[in-house]
Design a protein around this motif. Structure first.
Motif, PDB file in Angstrom:
ATOM      1  N   THR A 143     -15.985  22.665  18.945  1.00 27.70           N
ATOM      2  CA  THR A 143     -16.738  22.168  20.095  1.00 27.70           C
ATOM      3  C   THR A 143     -17.709  21.087  19.646  1.00 27.70           C
ATOM      4  O   THR A 143     -18.077  21.009  18.459  1.00 27.70           O
ATOM      5  CB  THR A 143     -17.523  23.307  20.784  1.00 27.70           C
ATOM      6  N   VAL A 144     -18.144  20.288  20.615  1.00 22.53           N
ATOM      7  CA  VAL A 144     -19.054  19.183  20.345  1.00 22.53           C
ATOM      8  C   VAL A 144     -20.252  19.292  21.286  1.00 22.53           C
ATOM      9  O   VAL A 144     -20.091  19.513  22.487  1.00 22.53           O
ATOM     10  CB  VAL A 144     -18.351  17.824  20.536  1.00 22.53           C
ATOM     11  N   THR A 145     -21.440  19.151  20.723  1.00 25.68           N
ATOM     12  CA  THR A 145     -22.674  19.119  21.510  1.00 25.68           C
ATOM     13  C   THR A 145     -23.385  17.800  21.206  1.00 25.68           C
ATOM     14  O   THR A 145     -23.703  17.517  20.037  1.00 25.68           O
ATOM     15  CB  THR A 145     -23.593  20.302  21.156  1.00 25.68           C
ATOM     16  N   THR A 146     -23.618  17.007  22.249  1.00 22.78           N
ATOM     17  CA  THR A 146     -24.227  15.695  22.022  1.00 22.78           C
ATOM     18  C   THR A 146     -24.873  15.198  23.295  1.00 22.78           C
ATOM     19  O   THR A 146     -24.633  15.716  24.387  1.00 22.78           O
ATOM     20  CB  THR A 146     -23.154  14.690  21.548  1.00 22.78           C
ATOM     21  N   ALA A 147     -25.689  14.199  23.129  1.00 25.14           N
ATOM     22  CA  ALA A 147     -26.326  13.490  24.237  1.00 25.14           C
ATOM     23  C   ALA A 147     -26.863  12.187  23.666  1.00 25.14           C
ATOM     24  O   ALA A 147     -27.158  12.092  22.461  1.00 25.14           O
ATOM     25  CB  ALA A 147     -27.454  14.311  24.852  1.00 25.14           C
ATOM     26  N   PRO A 148     -26.992  11.158  24.488  1.00 24.14           N
ATOM     27  CA  PRO A 148     -27.522   9.881  23.972  1.00 24.14           C
ATOM     28  C   PRO A 148     -28.899  10.050  23.348  1.00 24.14           C
ATOM     29  O   PRO A 148     -29.820  10.601  23.953  1.00 24.14           O
ATOM     30  CB  PRO A 148     -27.580   9.001  25.232  1.00 24.14           C
ATOM     31  N   GLY A 149     -29.026   9.601  22.091  1.00 20.55           N
ATOM     32  CA  GLY A 149     -30.289   9.679  21.366  1.00 20.55           C
ATOM     33  C   GLY A 149     -30.580  11.030  20.744  1.00 20.55           C
ATOM     34  O   GLY A 149     -31.629  11.186  20.106  1.00 20.55           O
ATOM     35  N   GLU A 150     -29.695  12.021  20.893  1.00 25.57           N
ATOM     36  CA  GLU A 150     -29.946  13.358  20.344  1.00 25.57           C
ATOM     37  C   GLU A 150     -28.958  13.737  19.247  1.00 25.57           C
ATOM     38  O   GLU A 150     -28.885  14.894  18.823  1.00 25.57           O
ATOM     39  CB  GLU A 150     -29.879  14.397  21.467  1.00 25.57           C
ATOM     40  N   GLY A 151     -28.177  12.797  18.773  1.00 28.65           N
ATOM     41  CA  GLY A 151     -27.263  13.075  17.684  1.00 28.65           C
ATOM     42  C   GLY A 151     -25.991  13.779  18.145  1.00 28.65           C
ATOM     43  O   GLY A 151     -25.757  14.005  19.342  1.00 28.65           O
ATOM     44  N   LEU A 152     -25.194  14.157  17.158  1.00 28.71           N
ATOM     45  CA  LEU A 152     -23.906  14.809  17.422  1.00 28.71           C
ATOM     46  C   LEU A 152     -23.820  16.072  16.583  1.00 28.71           C
ATOM     47  O   LEU A 152     -24.105  16.056  15.383  1.00 28.71           O
ATOM     48  CB  LEU A 152     -22.756  13.857  17.074  1.00 28.71           C
ATOM     49  N   ARG A 153     -23.416  17.187  17.221  1.00 29.12           N
ATOM     50  CA  ARG A 153     -23.268  18.461  16.521  1.00 29.12           C
ATOM     51  C   ARG A 153     -21.848  18.968  16.769  1.00 29.12           C
ATOM     52  O   ARG A 153     -21.468  19.244  17.909  1.00 29.12           O
ATOM     53  CB  ARG A 153     -24.289  19.479  17.022  1.00 29.12           C
ATOM     54  N   VAL A 154     -21.069  19.075  15.700  1.00 28.60           N
ATOM     55  CA  VAL A 154     -19.695  19.584  15.766  1.00 28.60           C
ATOM     56  C   VAL A 154     -19.687  20.985  15.183  1.00 28.60           C
ATOM     57  O   VAL A 154     -20.099  21.188  14.039  1.00 28.60           O
ATOM     58  CB  VAL A 154     -18.712  18.670  15.008  1.00 28.60           C
TER      59      VAL A 154
END
Length: 483
Positions: free
Chosen positions: A462-473
């Motif tokens: 799964t991927v958790t992300t948002a503009p300006g908050e980085g990317l978490r895989v």
């Protein structure tokens, strides 16, 4: 166009007609059997009564020791009137209900009390024939006098004369005939009523089957979203069939949608692969044409052109390798499972990233040993692509964290950066092949390979992300492997 096959009529070959004919045939057989048994019982009962009366009269005469002369005498007149001689009016009838006749040893009818034998008495004597044999038989016999059925018995008097006693059974046979006609009339009405009730009942019960035919016909014409509706009063078997058919239709629709999606994905994959391969091939072809035309006279230009050709060749080689990896994953290859220390693989990936980008802050949360049943080369590829994704799409000074933890029989691996992050619409397509957010660098196959390897191990990514908050895989794997 809706088609009601069960309602359009198929003659005796339709299920409705067969069920109706079967029910009618069974009822008809029951009516015939019941009628035959009842008529046989009635005939036996009534004939038994007639035979009992004849036997009693025969026994009374047999024990009286009378002769024909004694019967002629006046002293015996009253007895004979009561026991033997019929009423005068009855004697004049052609076919009386009861006939008494005296016959000699030759079987000829003789008169009683000076009265000549009547036509009925003569006919009875002629029908019996051998009176001696009849007198020796304990049971009465059936004869016909002027086409009228009689039950007759005989008794021999002491002087050798035989007295014949016959009772007409015409009323019995007429009653049985009327009863037979009544039974068949009522039976016929019952058969017609049963046929109508069966047709109506079967038609009502088969409405769900007709709905199934309509649904199947509509699905055959291309509408895969239809399902068989539930009837108001379904039978258990029809309801089970409806549920099974709906389940099958759901599977067919899912398989069709999956096939269409796979075909579209394959077409898009081939188009994207062709586009990606065309770019390095075009660059290589351009430099070769420049060299062939003698336009690279300067050694520095030739060196730069050669380096660009090597770079594009390497890029094309990596792209082909990634395409082969995805192709093998699509074929669901057999994994080489063994115990793998995932903590060691995480630490190795972190060291590789430090060697490539020494200035990047890296945090590793993978202490000790954590064994999983997995394919080591596949897990190394997952970690390499996740770290490479961070290295390619984030600035070199952006911190990254690699975490590893065990939870409820699963292992959770997280690779998180503090980079620019992705928009929601880009995050939804991040695992698509050849997708690059904002047209960035790379082939766009890294995360697609990660998802393929994780799926092959029975895990989830799964991927958790948002503009300006980085990317978490986040990669979740079973500790015992996937079979």
């Amino acid at each position: 166009m809706k088609i009601r096959w069960l309602n359009c009529g198929r003659g005796v070959h339709s299920l409705r007609a067969k069920l109706t004919l079967t029910n009618v045939a069974l009822l008809a057989l029951g009516i015939v059997a019941t009628t035959a048994i009842s008529l046989m019982g009635m005939r036996y009962y009534l004939l038994d009564q007639v035979d009992s009366q004849l036997t009693k009269m025969r026994d009374s005469l047999s024990g009286s020791q009378l002769t024909i002369r004694q019967i002629d005498s006046l002293s015996a007149l009253s007895f004979v009137r009561d026991r033997v001689v019929p009423d005068a009016k009855d004697q004049q009838r052609s076919d009386p209900d009861t006939i008494y006749a005296a016959v000699d040893g030759r079987g000829n009818a003789v008169g009683i009390l000076g009265v000549d034998p009547t036509e009925a008495q003569t006919g009875l004597a002629r029908a019996v024939g051998d009176a001696a044999a009849l007198s020796r038989d304990a049971d009465p016999h059936d004869v016909k006098v002027h086409d009228t059925p009689y039950r007759v018995t005989a008794v021999q008097l002491s002087d050798g004369t035989y007295v014949l006693m016959g009772t007409s059974t015409e009323a019995l046979h007429n009653g049985m005939g009327k009863a037979l006609k009544l039974d068949f009339t009522v039976g016929g009405l019952l058969l017609v009523l049963l046929a109508c009730v069966t047709l109506f009942s079967v038609r009502r019960k088969m409405l769900p089957l007709e709905d199934m035919v309509e649904t199947s016909s509509a699905i055959a014409e291309g509408d895969l979203t239809l399902r068989v509706p539930s009837s108001t009063h379904p039978t258990q078997e029809v309801e089970q069939l409806r549920l099974a058919l709906n389940s099958m239709l759901h599977q067919v629709e899912s398989a069709y949608r999956t096939r269409e999606h796979s075909a579209a994905q394959l077409r898009r994959f081939v188009a994207d692969a062709s586009h990606e391969l065309r770019t390095p091939l075009s660059a290589i072809r351009g430099y070769l044409q420049l060299y062939d035309k003698g336009m690279l006279n300067d050694p520095d230009e030739r060196k730069r052109a050669w380096e660009r050709v090597l770079a594009e060749t390497d890029r094309m080689g990596r792209l082909v390798d990634e395409l082969l990896t995805l192709a093998r994953l699509d074929q669901q290859p057999e994994l080489r499972l063994r115990n793998v220390d995932l903590s060691r693989l995480v630490r190795d990936a972190a060291e590789d990233l430090r060697a490539q980008q020494p200035e990047r802050p890296i945090t590793v949360g993978a202490d000790g040993a954590l064994l999983v049943r997995a394919d080591e080369s596949g897990l190394r590829k997952v970690l390499g692509n996740l770290v490479g994704n961070v290295r390619t799409h984030t600035p070199a000074d952006v911190p990254v964290r690699l975490e590893l933890e065990r939870e409820n029989g699963h292992v959770r691996l997280c690779v998180a950066d503090q980079g620019p992050g992705l928009r929601e619409e880009d995050a939804a397509r991040v695992f698509d092949r050849f997708f690059r957010a904002g047209g960035g660098a790379g082939s766009g196959l890294g995360l697609a390979i990660v998802q393929g390897v994780v799926d092959a191990h029975g895990g989830e990514v799964t991927v958790t992300t948002a503009p300006g908050e980085g990317l978490r895989v986040t990669v979740t794997l079973p500790t015992r492997g996937h079979h």
